[in-house]
Design a protein around this motif. Structure first.
Motif, PDB file in Angstrom:
ATOM      1  N   GLY A 278       0.794  -1.220   0.000  1.00 14.42           N
ATOM      2  CA  GLY A 278       0.000   0.000   0.000  1.00 14.42           C
ATOM      3  C   GLY A 278       0.821   1.262   0.000  1.00 14.42           C
ATOM      4  N   GLY A 279       2.132   1.095  -0.058  1.00 11.86           N
ATOM      5  CA  GLY A 279       3.018   2.262  -0.094  1.00 11.86           C
ATOM      6  C   GLY A 279       3.903   2.336   1.123  1.00 11.86           C
ATOM      7  N   GLU A 280       5.201   2.076   0.944  1.00 10.71           N
ATOM      8  CA  GLU A 280       6.117   2.023   2.091  1.00 10.71           C
ATOM      9  C   GLU A 280       6.990   3.262   2.230  1.00 10.71           C
ATOM     10  OE1 GLU A 280       6.527  -2.845   2.225  1.00 10.71           O
ATOM     11  OE2 GLU A 280       8.247  -1.652   1.575  1.00 10.71           O
ATOM     12  N   THR A 281       6.802   4.244   1.351  1.00 17.43           N
ATOM     13  CA  THR A 281       7.593   5.472   1.399  1.00 17.43           C
ATOM     14  C   THR A 281       6.667   6.672   1.319  1.00 17.43           C
ATOM     15  OG1 THR A 281       9.646   4.578   0.481  1.00 17.43           O
ATOM     16  CG2 THR A 281       9.210   6.896   0.058  1.00 17.43           C
ATOM     17  N   ARG A 282       6.963   7.707   2.108  1.00 14.17           N
ATOM     18  CA  ARG A 282       6.246   8.973   2.041  1.00 14.17           C
ATOM     19  C   ARG A 282       7.253  10.122   1.968  1.00 14.17           C
ATOM     20  NH1 ARG A 282       2.968   6.083   0.652  1.00 14.17           N
ATOM     21  NH2 ARG A 282       0.801   5.811   1.305  1.00 14.17           N
ATOM     22  N   VAL A 283       6.773  11.286   1.537  1.00 13.77           N
ATOM     23  CA  VAL A 283       7.646  12.466   1.469  1.00 13.77           C
ATOM     24  C   VAL A 283       7.956  12.920   2.891  1.00 13.77           C
ATOM     25  CG1 VAL A 283       7.950  14.778   0.512  1.00 13.77           C
ATOM     26  CG2 VAL A 283       6.562  13.091  -0.716  1.00 13.77           C
ATOM     27  N   SER A 284       9.172  13.401   3.106  1.00 14.98           N
ATOM     28  CA  SER A 284       9.609  13.719   4.464  1.00 14.98           C
ATOM     29  C   SER A 284       9.013  15.014   4.996  1.00 14.98           C
ATOM     30  CB  SER A 284      11.141  13.837   4.509  1.00 14.98           C
ATOM     31  OG  SER A 284      11.559  15.080   3.962  1.00 14.98           O
ATOM     32  N   ALA A 285       8.923  15.094   6.302  1.00 23.60           N
ATOM     33  CA  ALA A 285       8.490  16.321   6.974  1.00 23.60           C
ATOM     34  C   ALA A 285       9.480  17.452   6.714  1.00 23.60           C
ATOM     35  CB  ALA A 285       8.356  16.069   8.478  1.00 23.60           C
ATOM     36  N   THR A 312      -8.627  15.084  10.889  1.00 20.27           N
ATOM     37  CA  THR A 312      -7.383  15.850  10.819  1.00 20.27           C
ATOM     38  C   THR A 312      -7.346  16.625   9.518  1.00 20.27           C
ATOM     39  OG1 THR A 312      -6.241  14.169  12.109  1.00 20.27           O
ATOM     40  CG2 THR A 312      -4.875  15.704  10.879  1.00 20.27           C
ATOM     41  N   TYR A 313      -6.906  17.866   9.586  1.00 18.76           N
ATOM     42  CA  TYR A 313      -6.845  18.727   8.399  1.00 18.76           C
ATOM     43  C   TYR A 313      -5.842  18.167   7.400  1.00 18.76           C
ATOM     44  CZ  TYR A 313      -5.662  22.811   5.550  1.00 18.76           C
ATOM     45  OH  TYR A 313      -5.422  23.655   4.505  1.00 18.76           O
ATOM     46  N   ASN A 314      -6.304  17.931   6.189  1.00 19.62           N
ATOM     47  CA  ASN A 314      -5.429  17.391   5.149  1.00 19.62           C
ATOM     48  C   ASN A 314      -4.736  18.519   4.381  1.00 19.62           C
ATOM     49  OD1 ASN A 314      -5.549  14.459   5.242  1.00 19.62           O
ATOM     50  ND2 ASN A 314      -7.729  14.704   4.794  1.00 19.62           N
ATOM     51  N   ASP A 315      -3.442  18.369   4.264  1.00 14.49           N
ATOM     52  CA  ASP A 315      -2.611  19.368   3.600  1.00 14.49           C
ATOM     53  C   ASP A 315      -1.351  18.635   3.150  1.00 14.49           C
ATOM     54  OD1 ASP A 315      -1.622  21.742   2.639  1.00 14.49           O
ATOM     55  OD2 ASP A 315      -1.410  22.721   4.577  1.00 14.49           O
ATOM     56  N   TYR A 316      -0.320  19.365   2.808  1.00 17.67           N
ATOM     57  CA  TYR A 316       0.957  18.740   2.477  1.00 17.67           C
ATOM     58  C   TYR A 316       1.701  18.468   3.782  1.00 17.67           C
ATOM     59  CZ  TYR A 316      -0.108  20.063  -2.301  1.00 17.67           C
ATOM     60  OH  TYR A 316      -0.719  20.188  -3.532  1.00 17.67           O
ATOM     61  N   TRP A 317       1.376  17.334   4.382  1.00 16.97           N
ATOM     62  CA  TRP A 317       1.985  16.943   5.648  1.00 16.97           C
ATOM     63  C   TRP A 317       3.023  15.856   5.385  1.00 16.97           C
ATOM     64  CZ3 TRP A 317       1.541  20.119   9.396  1.00 16.97           C
ATOM     65  CH2 TRP A 317       0.348  20.803   9.670  1.00 16.97           C
ATOM     66  N   GLY A 318       4.300  16.222   5.503  1.00 17.15           N
ATOM     67  CA  GLY A 318       5.362  15.234   5.380  1.00 17.15           C
ATOM     68  C   GLY A 318       5.475  14.398   6.631  1.00 17.15           C
ATOM     69  N   LEU A 319       6.117  13.249   6.493  1.00 18.24           N
ATOM     70  CA  LEU A 319       6.271  12.301   7.602  1.00 18.24           C
ATOM     71  C   LEU A 319       7.689  12.401   8.143  1.00 18.24           C
ATOM     72  CD1 LEU A 319       5.025   9.911   9.209  1.00 18.24           C
ATOM     73  CD2 LEU A 319       5.771   8.413   7.343  1.00 18.24           C
ATOM     74  N   ARG A 320       7.829  12.431   9.437  1.00 23.82           N
ATOM     75  CA  ARG A 320       9.146  12.601  10.046  1.00 23.82           C
ATOM     76  C   ARG A 320      10.007  11.365   9.849  1.00 23.82           C
ATOM     77  NH1 ARG A 320      10.971  15.263  15.524  1.00 23.82           N
ATOM     78  NH2 ARG A 320      13.209  14.876  15.396  1.00 23.82           N
ATOM     79  N   VAL A 321      11.244  11.568   9.442  1.00 22.43           N
ATOM     80  CA  VAL A 321      12.218  10.484   9.329  1.00 22.43           C
ATOM     81  C   VAL A 321      12.467   9.906  10.725  1.00 22.43           C
ATOM     82  CG1 VAL A 321      14.604   9.895   8.775  1.00 22.43           C
ATOM     83  CG2 VAL A 321      13.336  11.479   7.305  1.00 22.43           C
ATOM     84  N   GLY A 322      12.419   8.586  10.833  1.00 25.37           N
ATOM     85  CA  GLY A 322      12.640   7.941  12.116  1.00 25.37           C
ATOM     86  C   GLY A 322      11.386   7.803  12.952  1.00 25.37           C
ATOM     87  N   ALA A 332      -1.006   7.739   5.777  1.00 29.15           N
ATOM     88  CA  ALA A 332      -1.933   8.861   5.605  1.00 29.15           C
ATOM     89  C   ALA A 332      -1.195  10.171   5.322  1.00 29.15           C
ATOM     90  CB  ALA A 332      -2.805   9.011   6.843  1.00 29.15           C
ATOM     91  N   TYR A 333       0.122  10.200   5.542  1.00 31.26           N
ATOM     92  CA  TYR A 333       0.895  11.406   5.252  1.00 31.26           C
ATOM     93  C   TYR A 333       1.129  11.537   3.743  1.00 31.26           C
ATOM     94  CZ  TYR A 333       1.779  11.995  10.259  1.00 31.26           C
ATOM     95  OH  TYR A 333       1.625  12.202  11.615  1.00 31.26           O
ATOM     96  N   SER A 334       1.631  12.661   3.328  1.00 35.42           N
ATOM     97  CA  SER A 334       1.747  12.984   1.906  1.00 35.42           C
ATOM     98  C   SER A 334       2.604  11.985   1.143  1.00 35.42           C
ATOM     99  CB  SER A 334       2.321  14.380   1.730  1.00 35.42           C
ATOM    100  OG  SER A 334       1.387  15.364   2.095  1.00 35.42           O
ATOM    101  N   ASN A 335       2.048  11.500   0.049  1.00 36.22           N
ATOM    102  CA  ASN A 335       2.761  10.573  -0.815  1.00 36.22           C
ATOM    103  C   ASN A 335       3.457  11.338  -1.936  1.00 36.22           C
ATOM    104  OD1 ASN A 335       3.704   8.174  -1.863  1.00 36.22           O
ATOM    105  ND2 ASN A 335       1.700   7.214  -2.056  1.00 36.22           N
ATOM    106  N   LEU A 336       4.333  10.646  -2.655  1.00 38.27           N
ATOM    107  CA  LEU A 336       5.002  11.238  -3.806  1.00 38.27           C
ATOM    108  C   LEU A 336       3.982  11.477  -4.911  1.00 38.27           C
ATOM    109  CD1 LEU A 336       7.219   9.472  -2.262  1.00 38.27           C
ATOM    110  CD2 LEU A 336       8.406   9.391  -4.450  1.00 38.27           C
ATOM    111  N   ASN A 337       4.140  12.569  -5.625  1.00 37.30           N
ATOM    112  CA  ASN A 337       3.336  12.807  -6.818  1.00 37.30           C
ATOM    113  C   ASN A 337       4.169  12.349  -8.010  1.00 37.30           C
ATOM    114  OD1 ASN A 337       1.594  13.590  -8.788  1.00 37.30           O
ATOM    115  ND2 ASN A 337       1.643  15.787  -8.317  1.00 37.30           N
ATOM    116  N   ILE A 338       3.985  11.111  -8.388  1.00 40.72           N
ATOM    117  CA  ILE A 338       4.823  10.520  -9.426  1.00 40.72           C
ATOM    118  C   ILE A 338       3.988   9.572 -10.267  1.00 40.72           C
ATOM    119  CG2 ILE A 338       5.571   8.570  -7.975  1.00 40.72           C
ATOM    120  CD1 ILE A 338       8.383   8.951  -9.217  1.00 40.72           C
ATOM    121  N   GLY A 339       4.291   9.506 -11.555  1.00 40.43           N
ATOM    122  CA  GLY A 339       3.531   8.662 -12.450  1.00 40.43           C
ATOM    123  C   GLY A 339       4.210   7.331 -12.701  1.00 40.43           C
ATOM    124  N   GLN A 340       3.435   6.348 -13.094  1.00 40.16           N
ATOM    125  CA  GLN A 340       3.975   5.017 -13.345  1.00 40.16           C
ATOM    126  C   GLN A 340       5.056   5.026 -14.420  1.00 40.16           C
ATOM    127  OE1 GLN A 340       1.244   1.661 -13.654  1.00 40.16           O
ATOM    128  NE2 GLN A 340      -0.444   2.971 -13.000  1.00 40.16           N
TER     129      GLN A 340
END
Length: 526
Positions: A278-285, A312-322, A332-340
């Motif tokens: 379901g997605g193991e990487t998110r954009v960093s905080a 929770t208010y949805n916005d560009y919320w990065g996920l903290r490393v660690g 639920a945190y911001s994912n990469l905007n990238i195409g296949q």
């Protein structure tokens, strides 16, 4: 487990069988003119060359999703401040306790993948232009590997036919790659006006002028890495790279020169971010906090908004490393905007402009000012992402605000005075601006970000709140290098132990040990 050298020998054996097979068949065709090359042979040879050069190109930034996950998403992207793991692993680079399998991917997979294809390419063709391009690709791959580990096998791989090889010092690797880039550029300059098969080249479709500019731009990147360890060589090599006298082409100057790997089945970053559990990487905080604080319009090109479903208010919320969130919360945190089908970035002109801005800080590049190159780097990045507003962005003096974790657990306050508007203050602050904007423009080149963070201390990043290194990395600090996989000690122990003793005397084979070029006097205790 196969070691680096077993894999190289295996690859060479497979290649030999391929080449031998290509010389047999139809041997009863007595009427053939053996001085001529048949169309079938030409197609077969072109396929072989395409396969070998493509095999090298596929491993600069790995195109295979499983290998890419380890080298880019879990390692480079995390330690470079771009990505965060969206699930808690028992062992991970985020916590400084990766497994031996994770540690060895660049060393035990990428090295043999690149080198066996390079040996094959040399055996398969005598075309000087193709071999020059292969030499550039090899340099691009191994520069990333030596930046990660320090000493690595390079100049003596396969030279004696044995399954082990001595390690070159990092200085020797850099020196050799500089020499090989110069040789490749000289060859390609002689070949200008010709091209190689577009089918054989996944990056520039056979355009030799673009390969020359890429080689010089890579040389510039490497040169600036040496600013603190060998300032004279850094200046010399940087000046050589940007030189356009006497018909030289110099470095990248427009987004048309950007290096991307295309022709891949599916973008591996997309695969990891959207399909692995379901997605193991998110954009960093770290990254999104800088961009939100500065109202950066590129943010929508980099990331998608969060997907919290609990009010929770949805916005560009990065996920903290660690972080140690369970996967359902982390995803639920911001994912990469990238195409296949998006290509994989290797290098872009904005990075080159920021490298030249740093050169100008030191008086090495007088074609423009440091501010001029800095502004051009930002403008070209906006152009690359198809957004407007560079002028207003470059006038902004918004400070970087606190990251307020929407789940409340991992809030932090960055310690930086950096703003987009060019500073008239200290050179140190100007350097921080250059490196921070280069970091944003280089997304998602995690290994390059990590290397420049180690060299300069910029951008200012939040330390991992979970440190499971067992003392290998001090609390609140960052990893300075990768350690060698234990399998290599078993199969190449004498050479590896000698290299560690010779080249890493101030710390040994640890995450906290600084590599050769990592000697900024302000960062000796980091």
């Amino acid at each position: 487990m196969k070691t680096t050298y077993n894999k190289i020998c295996l690859g060479a054996g497979v290649l030999a069988a391929m080449l031998a097979g290509s010389c047999t068949g139809d041997y009863m065709d007595y009427n053939r003119n053996w001085a001529e090359v048949t169309n079938e042979e030409m197609q077969r040879d072109e396929y072989l060359v395409s396969s070998l050069l493509g095999g090298m190109q596929n491993n600069v930034i790995p195109a295979e999703e499983h290998l890419n996950q380890f080298t880019e998403c879990l390692l480079g992207g995390v330690w470079g401040g771009y990505f965060a793991d969206s699930q808690s692993w028992a062992t991970s680079f985020s916590y400084f306790n990766p497994s031996q399998d994770w540690l060895g991917k660049m060393y035990l997979d990428v090295i043999p993948n690149v080198y066996s294809n390079w040996l094959g390419l040399q055996a398969a063709t005598s075309n000087e232009a193709i071999l020059a391009v292969g030499k550039i690709v090899k340099g691009a791959a191994f520069q990333r590997i030596t930046d990660a580990y320090g000493p690595i096998p390079y100049s003596q791989i396969g030279s004696d036919g044995k399954v082990t090889a001595p390690l070159d010092t990092q200085k020797e690797v850099y020196t050799k790659i500089f020499e090989e880039l110069d040789e490749a550029v000289a060859t390609l300059m002689q070949q200008r006006g010709t091209s190689i098969s577009a089918a054989a080249d996944k990056v520039y479709a056979g355009d030799l002028d673009k390969w020359i500019k890429f080689a010089n731009s890579l040389k510039l990147r490497m040169a600036m890495r040496l600013v603190y360890v060998d300032n004279a060589t850094a200046e010399q090599r940087a000046r050589e790279a940007v030189d356009t006298s006497d018909g030289k082409l110099g470095v990248m100057t427009s987004n048309d020169d950007n290096a991307y790997l295309s022709g891949i089945n599916i973008n591996p970053f997309y695969k990891v971010a959207y399909e692995y559990n379901g997605g193991e990487t998110r954009v960093s905080a770290d990254l999104l906090n800088y961009m939100k604080s500065w109202n950066d319009p590129r943010i929508a090109s980099f990331a998608k908004k969060s997907t919290f479903e609990d009010g929770t208010y949805n916005d560009y919320w990065g996920l903290r490393v660690g972080n140690e969130y369970p996967i359902a919360a982390g995803q639920a945190y911001s994912n990469l905007n990238i195409g296949q089908n998006d290509p994989i970035l290797w290098m872009n002109v904005s990075e080159v402009m920021f490298l030249r801005a740093e050169m100008a800080l030191y008086g090495w590049d007088t074609a423009d000012t440091a501010e001029g190159y800095y502004r051009r780097g930002v403008e070209l990045s906006f152009e690359k992402w198809g957004v407007s507003g560079a002028d207003s962005y470059l006038a902004s003096r918004n400070s970087v605000g606190a990251y307020n974790d929407p789940k409340g657990k991992y809030t932090f306050v960055p310690s930086t005075e950096c703003v987009p508007a060019w500073s008239t203050g200290s050179q140190k602050l100007q350097l921080e601006q250059i490196i921070t904007q280069k970091w944003i423009a280089n997304f998602p080149l995690g290994h390059e970000a990590w290397a420049e963070f180690r060299r300069t201390g910029y951008p200012k990043l939040a330390a991992s709140p979970a440190n499971l290194s067992g003392g290998g990395v001090a609390s609140g600090k960052f990893a300075r290098r990768l350690t060698y996989p234990s399998d290599e000690y078993k199969t190449n122990g004498v050479n590896l132990t000698r290299a560690v003793s010779r080249d890493l005397p101030n710390g040994g084979d640890k995450f906290s040990t600084h590599v050769w070029w990592d000697c900024n006097p302000d960062l000796v205790n980091e």
